[in-house]
Motif scaffolding. Structure first.
Motif, PDB file in Angstrom:
ATOM      1  N   LYS A  40       0.829  -1.213   0.000  1.00 16.43           N
ATOM      2  CA  LYS A  40       0.000   0.000   0.000  1.00 16.43           C
ATOM      3  C   LYS A  40       0.866   1.268   0.000  1.00 16.43           C
ATOM      4  N   SER A  41       1.899   1.262   0.852  1.00 17.89           N
ATOM      5  CA  SER A  41       2.774   2.435   0.886  1.00 17.89           C
ATOM      6  C   SER A  41       3.514   2.604  -0.436  1.00 17.89           C
ATOM      7  N   VAL A  42       3.946   1.476  -0.997  1.00 19.22           N
ATOM      8  CA  VAL A  42       4.648   1.537  -2.283  1.00 19.22           C
ATOM      9  C   VAL A  42       3.727   2.141  -3.356  1.00 19.22           C
ATOM     10  N   PHE A  81       3.527  10.610   5.939  1.00 20.60           N
ATOM     11  CA  PHE A  81       4.221   9.329   5.857  1.00 20.60           C
ATOM     12  C   PHE A  81       3.832   8.429   7.024  1.00 20.60           C
ATOM     13  N   GLN A  82       3.962   7.122   6.772  1.00 20.13           N
ATOM     14  CA  GLN A  82       3.562   6.144   7.783  1.00 20.13           C
ATOM     15  C   GLN A  82       4.280   6.381   9.109  1.00 20.13           C
ATOM     16  N   GLY A  83       5.573   6.690   9.040  1.00 22.97           N
ATOM     17  CA  GLY A  83       6.327   6.912  10.279  1.00 22.97           C
ATOM     18  C   GLY A  83       6.418   8.376  10.684  1.00 22.97           C
ATOM     19  N   PHE A 160      -2.594  10.107   2.846  1.00 19.16           N
ATOM     20  CA  PHE A 160      -2.399   9.826   4.266  1.00 19.16           C
ATOM     21  C   PHE A 160      -2.030   8.356   4.428  1.00 19.16           C
ATOM     22  N   ASP A 161      -0.838   8.079   4.908  1.00 17.56           N
ATOM     23  CA  ASP A 161      -0.423   6.690   5.116  1.00 17.56           C
ATOM     24  C   ASP A 161      -0.631   6.344   6.591  1.00 17.56           C
ATOM     25  N   GLU A 162      -1.666   5.599   6.859  1.00 12.21           N
ATOM     26  CA  GLU A 162      -2.043   5.188   8.217  1.00 12.21           C
ATOM     27  C   GLU A 162      -2.106   6.369   9.189  1.00 12.21           C
ATOM     28  N   PRO A 163      -3.037   7.289   8.961  1.00 11.77           N
ATOM     29  CA  PRO A 163      -3.088   8.506   9.777  1.00 11.77           C
ATOM     30  C   PRO A 163      -3.480   8.274  11.232  1.00 11.77           C
TER      31      PRO A 163
HETATM   32 MG   LIG Z   1       2.690   0.930   4.724  1.00 13.45          MG
END
Ligand SMILES: [Mg+2]
Ligand SMILES: Nc1ncnc2c1ncn2[C@@H]1O[C@H](COP(=O)(O)OP(=O)(O)O)[C@@H](O)[C@H]1O
Lengths: 248, 260
Positions: A40-42, A81-83, A160-163
């Motif tokens: 998903k992030s990719v 970003f996720q992190g 939004f990556d895993e907000p």
């Molecule tokens: Mg991810």
């Protein structure tokens, strides 16, 4: 309108995306669901050009994203970003106002700071965090600073990556509402990755499920419960048994 | 495999080395290109000057003073074998300015600065901060690499000059303190003996070593693998590459300056 046509990406012999087709109409909110490590992030990074797909085409308003003025292209985007990906050498407000302190959107420092503090307030952070460094904040607070940074320049398209990962349920609710507000009021196009089914229902116009490198199912969020797709059913009900293998 | 086809293995290794040299050269050209084209990031440049230059002064000073002192003792002992003890000031000066000053400063910068640049940029890469920079319309080559390499090119020659002077001073302290040299004569002999070419070569070496040290830190950081292991590998690789390249460049520069 963002369109992905047969997008493929492999890292070595790890074929992450195997022909992804997806379109996100302008001004709508697309939520991507799928297991951890499914790419998903990719997928989000491919649209932004942070990851270069091996095959396929990605277009924004009909134009191939790999051609044309990259600065103008990126100026339309915001990304969480996720992190969090906060710059740890800068204070919180300098992170949020990063875009407003340099480049084509540059404005006076006092004004940039004011906007940063206003955006921090919108993600539920008090002005006193503005002068702290990211390392002094909890994970959930860093996430919200990342969110404030993503929306600071009021972009047209926001990823939004895993907000809401790592937030308490109340704060997650605040963030869900905020994302929905940004789409409804600012008319932004949003693409959100999440595992949190409450978020999905609060944020999404459309949902797409990524599995095995392809979009397994996509449709309006109201059809999610009657998708008739065994993969989607297993995912949203959180069952350990079903067509999605869970290695133990 | 290597036993079965030694030529094949050799060929592959050669190709890989050439490809790596090509990538580093391309990276260097890009960095230089970003140095001369706006926007310029003044704050980043100032911080790099501070880190590479000012904060390296203590380690450079200590290295130079002990080396200068040891050099004086050795030259005295060696010179005594054929009654040439008097050459201490001249040989200390030449040894420090032409070779030891630039090389020691270069290696200390590789240890102190290359490693920290590589670790910092690699960590930024691993934690997606580099990706974040791009999405915020900021070119990492311009924002992270160009200021550091430019600072290395400018400030390391100054460090070398400081190292040269402190090294000579270390020799002077030992020679006048325990070897019975006259302080004023020692200094006069040093100054009279050094030529402009010695100083130019010293500063040129400093400039090139500073560029190599900063460039290797940036290159390995930007190309870091994933995770903590990636950061570790990038840091180790950057210091190895910087140290070897500095010594190789020193050999070539010494040849170019002094073997005419
Ligand atoms: Mg991810
Ligand atoms: N830069 C990279 N290099 C190598 N492998 C990667 C890289 N980025 C992602 N991957 C791999 O791609 C897969 C999908 O990652 P990701 O998109 O982060 O998953 P998720 O769906 O949880 O966001 C994982 O197996 C991950 O290890």
């Amino acid at each position: 309108m963002i369109e992905l046509i047969s997008v493929e990406k492999a890292f070595g012999d790890n074929h992450v995306l195997r022909g992804v087709n997806l379109s996100i109409p302008k001004g709508t909110s697309m939520v991507i669901i799928g297991g951890s490590g499914t790419g998903k992030s990719v997928l989000l990074k491919s649209v932004l050009g942070l990851v270069r797909p091996d095959a396929g085409v990605i277009t924004l308003d009909g134009k191939d994203v790999t051609t044309g003025d990259r600065d103008a292209f990126l100026a339309r985007f915001g990304m969480l970003f996720q992190g969090g990906a906060l710059f740890d050498s800068l204070t919180v407000w300098q992170n949020v106002a990063f875009r407003l302190l340099r480049g084509s959107l540059k404005r006076p420092v006092a004004e940039a700071r004011e906007i940063a503090i206003e955006k921090l307030r919108r993600v539920g952070l008090k002005p006193d965090v503005a002068d702290r460094f990211p390392a002094e904040l909890s994970g959930g607070m860093q996430k919200r600073v990342g969110l404030a940074r993503a929306i600071a320049a009021e972009p047209e398209i926001i990823f939004f990556d895993e907000p809401t990962t790592g937030l308490d349920p109340i704060m997650a609710g605040v963030i869900n509402e905020l994302i929905r507000e940004i789409v409804d009021e600012m008319g932004a196009t949003a693409m959100t990755i999440t595992h949190d089914m409450t978020s999905v229902r609060a944020i999404a116009d459309h949902v797409a499920m990524l599995h095995d490198g392809v979009i397994q199912w996509t449709g309006p969020v109201r059809d999610l419960d009657q998708s008739g797709d065994p993969f989607v059913d297993q995912f949203i009900s959180g069952r350990a048994t079903g067509p999605i293998e869970s290695v133990r | 495999m290597i036993l079965l086809s030694p030529l094949g293995a050799l060929g592959r290794a050669t190709l890989q080395t050439l490809a790596a040299i090509g990538r580093v050269a391309l990276f260097a050209f890009q960095a230089i290109g970003h140095m001369v084209r706006p926007p310029f990031y003044g704050r980043e440049f100032a911080l790099a000057l501070l880190n590479i230059g000012w904060l390296s002064l203590p380690v450079v000073g200590l290295t130079a003073i002990f080396t200068g002192g040891a050099l004086a003792l050795q030259i005295y002992a060696g010179g005594a074998r054929f009654n040439a003890e008097a050459v201490v000031p001249q040989i200390v000066a030449i040894g420090m300015v032409r070779e030891l000053g630039p090389v020691l400063v270069g290696l200390m910068i590789a240890a102190r600065v290359t490693s920290s640049i590589a670790a910092e940029i690699a960590t930024m890469k691993v934690t997606e901060q580099i990706d974040a920079l791009v999405t915020l319309s900021t070119n990492p080559m311009k924002y992270l690499v160009a200021p550091r390499v430019l600072a290395g090119l400018i400030v390391v020659p100054l460090l070398v000059a400081v190292g040269d002077v402190i090294g000579i001073f270390g020799g002077w302290v030992v020679a006048t303190g325990s070897l019975g040299f006259n302080p004023a004569t020692y200094l006069k002999n040093t100054v009279d003996f050094l030529e402009l070419l010695d100083i130019v070569s010293s500063l040129t070496k400093g400039c090139i070593f500073g560029g190599i040290a900063a460039l290797m830190g940036c290159y390995f950081g930007m190309n870091s693998g994933r995770g903590a292991q990636g950061v570790g590998k990038a840091t180790k690789g950057s210091v190895e590459a910087a140290a070897v390249l500095i010594l190789a460049a020193n050999f070539l520069l010494t040849g170019a300056f002094f073997s005419l």
